[in-house]
Design a protein around this motif. Structure first.
Motif: not given
Length: 76
Positions: A7-8, A11, A34, A38-39, A42-46
């Motif tokens: 998905s990344l 995007e 990013l 920001e990165l 986003r990576l925390d949601a992996d």
């Protein structure tokens, strides 16, 4: 995890990624567009990160000289 990375990539923020061919098991992911904060968010949601499967994560800026997306002018 793979669906998350896919998905990344779709995007447009994940340029390329894959496991390194050496031990210990690690991967290299190349992002663009990013800032570090920001990165990281986003990576925390992996899903691997959420499940505690990522032992270490390092975000390091990279000065690109050759980029096939824009030609050799990147070094200029």
């Amino acid at each position: 995890h793979v669906d998350f990375l896919r998905s990344l990539h779709a995007e447009g923020v994940l340029y390329m990624s894959g496991p390194l061919a050496t031990e210990p098991a690690r991967a290299l992911l190349v992002f663009h567009g990013l800032n570090d904060d920001e990165l990281a968010a986003r990576l925390d949601a992996d899903p691997f990160a959420v499940a505690g499967l990522i032992a270490e994560r390092t975000i390091t800026p990279w000065n690109v000289f050759f980029d096939p997306r824009i030609g050799s002018e990147a070094a200029a």
